[in-house]
Design a protein around this motif. Structure first.
Motif, PDB file in Angstrom:
ATOM      1  N   ASN A  32       0.756  -1.112   0.274  1.00 35.35           N
ATOM      2  CA  ASN A  32      -0.127   0.022   0.095  1.00 35.35           C
ATOM      3  C   ASN A  32       0.840   1.360  -0.008  1.00 35.35           C
ATOM      4  O   ASN A  32       1.813   1.281   0.838  1.00 35.35           O
ATOM      5  CB  ASN A  32      -1.021   0.047   1.168  1.00 35.35           C
ATOM      6  CG  ASN A  32      -1.759   1.305   1.181  1.00 35.35           C
ATOM      7  OD1 ASN A  32      -2.196   1.626   0.171  1.00 35.35           O
ATOM      8  ND2 ASN A  32      -2.169   1.483   2.312  1.00 35.35           N
ATOM      9  N   VAL A  33       0.482   2.290  -0.930  1.00 32.72           N
ATOM     10  CA  VAL A  33       1.303   3.328  -0.943  1.00 32.72           C
ATOM     11  C   VAL A  33       0.228   4.535  -0.646  1.00 32.72           C
ATOM     12  O   VAL A  33      -0.752   4.763  -0.928  1.00 32.72           O
ATOM     13  CB  VAL A  33       1.605   3.666  -2.328  1.00 32.72           C
ATOM     14  CG1 VAL A  33       2.468   5.020  -2.333  1.00 32.72           C
ATOM     15  CG2 VAL A  33       2.576   2.722  -2.577  1.00 32.72           C
ATOM     16  N   ILE A  40       6.080  10.522   1.672  1.00 34.59           N
ATOM     17  CA  ILE A  40       5.486   9.335   1.140  1.00 34.59           C
ATOM     18  C   ILE A  40       5.606   8.026   2.155  1.00 34.59           C
ATOM     19  O   ILE A  40       6.310   7.919   2.891  1.00 34.59           O
ATOM     20  CB  ILE A  40       6.157   9.001  -0.097  1.00 34.59           C
ATOM     21  CG1 ILE A  40       5.426   7.888  -1.123  1.00 34.59           C
ATOM     22  CG2 ILE A  40       7.572   8.620  -0.270  1.00 34.59           C
ATOM     23  CD1 ILE A  40       5.384   8.132  -2.668  1.00 34.59           C
ATOM     24  N   TYR A  41       4.483   7.231   2.191  1.00 35.25           N
ATOM     25  CA  TYR A  41       4.362   6.034   3.421  1.00 35.25           C
ATOM     26  C   TYR A  41       4.075   4.992   2.348  1.00 35.25           C
ATOM     27  O   TYR A  41       3.437   4.979   1.396  1.00 35.25           O
ATOM     28  CB  TYR A  41       3.497   6.274   4.207  1.00 35.25           C
ATOM     29  CG  TYR A  41       3.407   7.558   4.885  1.00 35.25           C
ATOM     30  CD1 TYR A  41       4.213   7.801   6.092  1.00 35.25           C
ATOM     31  CD2 TYR A  41       2.931   8.807   4.263  1.00 35.25           C
ATOM     32  CE1 TYR A  41       3.933   8.985   6.768  1.00 35.25           C
ATOM     33  CE2 TYR A  41       2.618  10.141   4.848  1.00 35.25           C
ATOM     34  CZ  TYR A  41       3.395   9.984   6.211  1.00 35.25           C
ATOM     35  OH  TYR A  41       3.324  11.205   6.736  1.00 35.25           O
ATOM     36  N   ALA A  42       4.668   3.659   2.740  1.00 30.91           N
ATOM     37  CA  ALA A  42       4.620   2.496   1.916  1.00 30.91           C
ATOM     38  C   ALA A  42       4.299   1.179   2.813  1.00 30.91           C
ATOM     39  O   ALA A  42       5.285   1.450   4.081  1.00 30.91           O
ATOM     40  CB  ALA A  42       5.730   2.021   1.094  1.00 30.91           C
ATOM     41  N   GLN A  43       3.310   0.285   2.987  1.00 33.17           N
ATOM     42  CA  GLN A  43       3.557  -0.712   3.795  1.00 33.17           C
ATOM     43  C   GLN A  43       3.062  -2.235   3.017  1.00 33.17           C
ATOM     44  O   GLN A  43       2.492  -1.924   2.033  1.00 33.17           O
ATOM     45  CB  GLN A  43       2.124  -0.380   4.760  1.00 33.17           C
ATOM     46  CG  GLN A  43       2.062   0.743   5.835  1.00 33.17           C
ATOM     47  CD  GLN A  43       0.961   1.147   6.469  1.00 33.17           C
ATOM     48  OE1 GLN A  43      -0.161   0.506   6.250  1.00 33.17           O
ATOM     49  NE2 GLN A  43       1.130   1.293   7.957  1.00 33.17           N
ATOM     50  N   ILE A  73      12.597   5.134  -0.816  1.00 33.90           N
ATOM     51  CA  ILE A  73      11.482   4.187   0.199  1.00 33.90           C
ATOM     52  C   ILE A  73      11.049   3.003  -0.707  1.00 33.90           C
ATOM     53  O   ILE A  73      10.771   2.000  -0.015  1.00 33.90           O
ATOM     54  CB  ILE A  73      10.221   5.198   0.202  1.00 33.90           C
ATOM     55  CG1 ILE A  73      10.457   6.330   1.159  1.00 33.90           C
ATOM     56  CG2 ILE A  73       8.994   4.302   1.035  1.00 33.90           C
ATOM     57  CD1 ILE A  73      11.020   5.973   2.492  1.00 33.90           C
ATOM     58  N   GLY A  74      11.022   2.906  -1.946  1.00 38.91           N
ATOM     59  CA  GLY A  74      10.824   1.767  -2.758  1.00 38.91           C
ATOM     60  C   GLY A  74      11.861   0.725  -2.432  1.00 38.91           C
ATOM     61  O   GLY A  74      11.603  -0.467  -2.383  1.00 38.91           O
ATOM     62  N   LYS A  75      13.082   1.198  -2.705  1.00 43.71           N
ATOM     63  CA  LYS A  75      14.275   0.171  -2.379  1.00 43.71           C
ATOM     64  C   LYS A  75      14.056  -0.289  -0.889  1.00 43.71           C
ATOM     65  O   LYS A  75      14.445  -1.553  -0.668  1.00 43.71           O
ATOM     66  CB  LYS A  75      15.536   1.031  -2.260  1.00 43.71           C
ATOM     67  CG  LYS A  75      15.835   1.380  -4.008  1.00 43.71           C
ATOM     68  CD  LYS A  75      17.213   1.968  -4.153  1.00 43.71           C
ATOM     69  CE  LYS A  75      17.330   2.514  -5.325  1.00 43.71           C
ATOM     70  NZ  LYS A  75      18.625   3.382  -5.608  1.00 43.71           N
ATOM     71  N   PHE A  91       0.084  -4.735  -5.737  1.00 41.95           N
ATOM     72  CA  PHE A  91       0.447  -3.293  -5.720  1.00 41.95           C
ATOM     73  C   PHE A  91      -0.820  -2.376  -5.562  1.00 41.95           C
ATOM     74  O   PHE A  91      -1.887  -2.549  -6.349  1.00 41.95           O
ATOM     75  CB  PHE A  91       0.996  -2.832  -6.744  1.00 41.95           C
ATOM     76  CG  PHE A  91       1.714  -1.171  -6.642  1.00 41.95           C
ATOM     77  CD1 PHE A  91       2.485  -1.030  -5.718  1.00 41.95           C
ATOM     78  CD2 PHE A  91       1.273  -0.325  -7.540  1.00 41.95           C
ATOM     79  CE1 PHE A  91       3.080   0.275  -5.630  1.00 41.95           C
ATOM     80  CE2 PHE A  91       1.265   0.951  -7.442  1.00 41.95           C
ATOM     81  CZ  PHE A  91       2.236   1.433  -6.462  1.00 41.95           C
ATOM     82  N   ASP A  92      -1.082  -1.976  -4.225  1.00 41.77           N
ATOM     83  CA  ASP A  92      -2.096  -0.955  -4.150  1.00 41.77           C
ATOM     84  C   ASP A  92      -1.899   0.613  -4.235  1.00 41.77           C
ATOM     85  O   ASP A  92      -1.126   0.885  -3.378  1.00 41.77           O
ATOM     86  CB  ASP A  92      -2.916  -1.243  -2.729  1.00 41.77           C
ATOM     87  CG  ASP A  92      -4.102  -0.263  -2.345  1.00 41.77           C
ATOM     88  OD1 ASP A  92      -4.557   0.326  -3.169  1.00 41.77           O
ATOM     89  OD2 ASP A  92      -4.458  -0.365  -1.396  1.00 41.77           O
TER      90      ASP A  92
END
Length: 116
Positions: A32-33, A40-43, A73-75, A91-92
């Motif tokens: 989730n992004v 920017i946050y990713a989980q 953040i992706g890495k 991927f959401d």
């Protein structure tokens, strides 16, 4: 008079439509992004148990929420996920258009080892 619909309300409506069709499982959790103006946050989330397995954000870094920070953040999220044994995700995009920071995060996660 025509009422003005706010941009975030439109995004939330799109996101709820996406979430009806998309769910993470134990085998393929959901990446989730969330994108704010400054960060920017990713989980990586297992929706069957409702647990966040891995998380990363730009809050602690000094880079802010630009495209370069989204790549980092992706890495980071991909490295943490691979360490926990997660290689395949769903991927959401969170109702955002797939360009700019969202696309940069997704491409960096793919390059770092996640498959989606």
């Amino acid at each position: 008079m025509i009422t003005h619909t706010k941009r975030n309300e439109i995004r939330q409506r799109i996101h709820s439509r996406i979430r009806r069709k998309l769910a993470g499982s134990t085998e393929r959790p959901r990446l989730n992004v969330y994108r704010s103006l400054n960060h920017i946050y990713a989980q990586v989330i297992d929706d069957q148990t409702g647990i966040t397995l891995v998380a990363a954000s730009t809050i602690k870094s000094k880079t802010g929420g630009n495209v370069a920070a989204a790549k980092e953040i992706g890495k980071e999220i991909a490295q943490k996920a691979v360490e926990k044994g997660i290689k395949k995700v769903v991927f959401d995009r969170g109702g955002y258009l797939y360009h700019g920071r969202i696309k940069a995060l997704a491409d960096a996660a793919r390059e770092a080892g996640l498959e989606f």
